[in-house]
Each structure stands twice: as C-alpha cells, then as structure tokens.
Design a protein around this motif. Sequence first.
Motif, PDB file in Angstrom:
ATOM      1  N   UNK A  97       0.701  -0.993   0.045  1.00  0.00           N
ATOM      2  CA  UNK A  97       0.008  -0.021  -0.048  1.00  0.00           C
ATOM      3  C   UNK A  97       0.817   1.347  -0.034  1.00  0.00           C
ATOM      4  N   UNK A  98       0.359   2.158  -0.588  1.00  0.00           N
ATOM      5  CA  UNK A  98       1.005   3.677  -0.615  1.00  0.00           C
ATOM      6  C   UNK A  98       0.167   4.627  -0.726  1.00  0.00           C
ATOM      7  N   UNK A  99       0.391   5.771  -0.122  1.00  0.00           N
ATOM      8  CA  UNK A  99      -0.901   7.113  -0.386  1.00  0.00           C
ATOM      9  C   UNK A  99      -0.891   7.571  -1.562  1.00  0.00           C
ATOM     10  N   UNK A 100      -2.079   7.972  -2.115  1.00  0.00           N
ATOM     11  CA  UNK A 100      -2.345   8.474  -3.325  1.00  0.00           C
ATOM     12  C   UNK A 100      -3.229   9.831  -3.211  1.00  0.00           C
ATOM     13  N   UNK A 101      -2.874  10.839  -3.708  1.00  0.00           N
ATOM     14  CA  UNK A 101      -3.421  12.158  -3.365  1.00  0.00           C
ATOM     15  C   UNK A 101      -4.592  12.340  -4.577  1.00  0.00           C
ATOM     16  N   UNK A 102      -5.668  12.332  -4.123  1.00  0.00           N
ATOM     17  CA  UNK A 102      -6.918  12.212  -5.304  1.00  0.00           C
ATOM     18  C   UNK A 102      -7.058  13.620  -5.926  1.00  0.00           C
ATOM     19  N   UNK A 103      -6.722  14.723  -5.317  1.00  0.00           N
ATOM     20  CA  UNK A 103      -7.066  15.965  -5.924  1.00  0.00           C
ATOM     21  C   UNK A 103      -8.255  16.248  -6.814  1.00  0.00           C
ATOM     22  N   UNK A 104      -9.221  15.909  -5.925  1.00  0.00           N
ATOM     23  CA  UNK A 104     -10.869  15.858  -6.623  1.00  0.00           C
ATOM     24  C   UNK A 104     -10.862  17.203  -7.469  1.00  0.00           C
ATOM     25  N   UNK A 105     -11.383  16.950  -8.860  1.00  0.00           N
ATOM     26  CA  UNK A 105     -11.976  17.797  -9.821  1.00  0.00           C
ATOM     27  C   UNK A 105     -10.655  18.938 -10.247  1.00  0.00           C
ATOM     28  N   UNK A 106      -9.291  18.997  -9.735  1.00  0.00           N
ATOM     29  CA  UNK A 106      -8.371  20.007 -10.043  1.00  0.00           C
ATOM     30  C   UNK A 106      -8.311  19.936 -11.342  1.00  0.00           C
ATOM     31  N   UNK A 107      -8.226  18.930 -12.298  1.00  0.00           N
ATOM     32  CA  UNK A 107      -7.685  19.032 -13.692  1.00  0.00           C
ATOM     33  C   UNK A 107      -9.041  18.995 -14.470  1.00  0.00           C
ATOM     34  N   UNK A 108     -10.321  19.269 -14.002  1.00  0.00           N
ATOM     35  CA  UNK A 108     -11.697  19.115 -14.599  1.00  0.00           C
ATOM     36  C   UNK A 108     -11.582  20.579 -15.593  1.00  0.00           C
ATOM     37  N   UNK A 109     -12.073  20.359 -16.912  1.00  0.00           N
ATOM     38  CA  UNK A 109     -12.095  21.644 -17.648  1.00  0.00           C
ATOM     39  C   UNK A 109     -13.234  21.263 -18.688  1.00  0.00           C
ATOM     40  N   UNK A 110     -13.887  22.426 -18.945  1.00  0.00           N
ATOM     41  CA  UNK A 110     -14.990  22.355 -19.818  1.00  0.00           C
ATOM     42  C   UNK A 110     -14.517  22.246 -21.197  1.00  0.00           C
TER      43      UNK A 110
END
Length: 510
Positions: A88-101
């Motif tokens: 196991x290792x941690x993952x940073x989800x960074x929700x919606x940071x790269x979402x573009x229209x």
Amino acid sequence: MLDKSALTSRTVRLHKRDNLIVAVDPLNPQSVVHDITVRERIPRGHKMAIAPIAPGEPILKFGQVIGFASKPVMPGEWLHEHNIEMHDFSRDYHFAEDAILEPILPFEARATFQGFRRATGKVGTRNYLAILTSVNCSASVARFIAREVERSGLLDEYPNIDGVIPLVHGTGCAMDTRGEGYEILKRTQWGYASNPNMAGVLMVGLGCEVFQIGRWKELYGIQESETFRTMTIQDVGGTKKTVEAGVSAIRDMIPIAARAQRETVPASELMLALQCGGSDGYSGITANPALGAAADLLVRHGGTAILSETPEIYGAEHLLTRRATTREVGEKLVERIAWWEDYTSRNHGEMNNNPSPGNKAGGLTTILEKSLGAAAKGGTTTLNDVYHYAEPVTARGFVFMDTPGYDPVSATGQVAGGANVLCFTTGRGSAYGCKPTPSIKLATNSEIYRRMIDDMDINCGDILDGISIEQKGQEIFESILQVASGQRTKSEELGYGDAEFLPWQVGATM
C-alpha cells in the motif's frame, strides 16, 4: 501520448521520470541499449531497469508507481515478479483539479452515422430481436425458440433484422430478493430489454423462480406490447408448448421490427463501451491510448464513452478523480474502490490477484501497471459521472461504470447501461464478441494482429513503427462510425455474441 523520439533501439521510455524502459522487441544479453549493457534476456513487452533501484524504492512507469523493488536492482536487469512487489501507498486524489469544460462541436459540425431511431428517441446501431430469460431454468427453452426461428427461415426476407438472440444466464433463483445480486440482475434485464439495438424482446421464465417476471414488470412499469412479450413455461404448459408460443410471438414481432430503417443521425447518439482484455506490455502504449484518443473525439462530437472494470483502474483512480467534474463525482469513484477493497477482503482475495497469468506473460507485473495502461482507454476529457453496474447512463461525455474486470461481465453491464457500440483492445488475443452491441477488436501489437487476423479489426501495433496516437485515434473513430452504420465487425462475421451475456453475480447462492 507516445513520443516518437522516445523510440530507440526498439525500446520505449514512456516518461522522463521512469526508471525503466519497455522492450518493443526482445533484448539479448550483452547488447547495449541507452548506453546500458543488457544483463539478461528481456522478453518483448517486458521491462528493463535503466537506473539502480534499492529495495523498497518505487518502480516508475508512465511516470507513476507500479510497484516497489523487492531486492536490489541494477541497470540492465529484467524487471518482473521476481524483483517487484506490491504494498500500500498513499495517493492524493486532488478532486476535480484538472476538470475543464471541453468545447463540444456545434450540431452542424458533428460527424454522422446511419442508425435506427427508436420511439424512445434513442438510436440503435443494430436491429435485433432478443429472447431474455428470468432464470437459468428457462435457458434451454429460449435457445430452442431461437433455433426454431432460425430453422424456419422466418428472417430470410428481412435483411434489416440482424437476428434473434437467446440471452441466457446462470442465475435468477436461490437468491435474496433484497440483496445486491437481485438488484443487479433486475437492472441488467431491463437495460438489455430497453437497449436501442433491440427491436423487440420476448422474456421467458419458468414460473416459480425468485426473479418473478410480474414483479419486475411492475417495478419498471413495463407493459406488454407488440414488441415486448412475456411468458412462463409452467403457465403455458411445458416445454413444447412454450417453444411454439415463443416462435409465434417472434413471428408477430418480425414485420414490426422490419419497419425500422437506418437514417442519418449525429455521432452524439453513440454510447461507446471501452473494454480491454488479454492485455500485454503494449496495451498501455498503443491500443489503449489510441482508443482514448478516439473516445476524446467522440466526446467532442457530443457522444458518450464508458470506462469500466474497476479492479483494473485500481492504483490509477487518482488520475480519474483529478478529472472529475465535481468533488462529489470523484468521491463516488473512490467509494466504489473502497467497496472493492472490502469485497475482495471478505472473499479472502486481494486486488493484486490481477494481472492474470497471460497478462504477466505479456509483460504486466502488477495491478498498478495494468491499471495505468487500462485507464488510458478513457482519454483525457472530464469525468462527468460514476454509475453502479448496469445503471442507465444518462450523462453525456466521459463516464465511469463500476464493473468487474472480467470482460464479458463488464461489457454486459455497459450494454445494460445503454452502450450501442463497443471497442475492445487486446494484446494476447481475446476471443470475444457481443450481441446486441457490435464489438470492434483492436490489436495492441502487429504480431497478434497478423496471427489472429480473422478476429482483429484494427492493428494498433503500427504505433510502434511511428504512426501517431492521434492518427490511430482518428482511424478508430471513423471505424466506430462505419460499424455503427452497419459494417460488420470480425466478431460478428464469426458469429460471436450469443454466449457472452453474463450478468454480474454478487452475493450468496442459497
């Protein structure tokens, strides 16, 4: 995206952070690649270290962690199960940071295809009559009905009807009516009955099973009609009488189904299922990113692309949560990952029981590596929603559906969700087809394309020879439009699809 300049001596380094290269062709001991002496034979599609890696240090491919060194690794060594481990290792989800229209093409600029416009407003790419079964106990009768229709020649004068398909399964009884398995079967059956590739449906049951047709119809507000009929073997009076009644019902549907005619419709009416199976070390380099480029094109033309196989995006889910349109959508995906971690634990399994032996022989070592390549099928656009298995897909653009990684089970969920066309990438050579939704097979390497030419529709191996991901994505997109307009795929020519209906079975069989 594969950088042509990264191809050197038939190897490829996929990201500047990577501490490995992938062998496009086998590498022999004592040969020199990237000024590194190869220490042992590296099979095609497998990985070679290009830097010293200490025990516990991450192994990087695609610029992402695919595992950790289990022992000291020297440059030129083969990287595989013998020296890579998972933990196991941690993952940073960074929700919606790269979402573009992303801009969607105006209606008049969208590509078109020739499809069947249904009364519901949906558009089909095929025109099938289907015999669904409520329970395994009626499976043989469904097949008998389809066989009698075929023998009778009833369809001979109706070339715009693609056939009669018996869609049978192994469950429907000995299950809890309040459990997940029942809910999944209920959604799957209705999803297939309402898929726009269906012109008419006959549902056949036994009569005493847990999955009662009458209750199912009531829950969905389904009414009997000219193109939807139901019957049970016990009520009709046995096998022979049910076969006769079933053939009669199909006979009545045929002229109605034959009225459907193809018409010009925009590509926005396409719902594309994205699948991979029999993956190898080339999957994440050639066919999967090329299919992702085609999915991006479809989204730009207003259509929908469904990525699935949750166990096979495990370890890459953080790349998708960044693209989620909202935090809530991203959290829905993480919730499904957590469900799978619990599900595998309860059943004394682990997420890394995937890759399969064939995947490993093809060069894939861990589920993280496989997932990073598999996620490439989803392209680069915003993740607009996340669905449970076989839920109706209502969002446009790129979406995710929670399914197992087992290909026929996963595809069954996508078709139940509304997919009217499917693309399937394979490196080892999966033998698969789907009804009522045509499946386009994409080979990850030229060798498997040549060896299984009767099964493969498109060769993505030429990406390793310099064809760009964008060019291949355009080729795949154009093939999708042609197949949606009626061009038959290799799997259709071979007759695949009758046996690949496989609803996900979850929960106890009692």
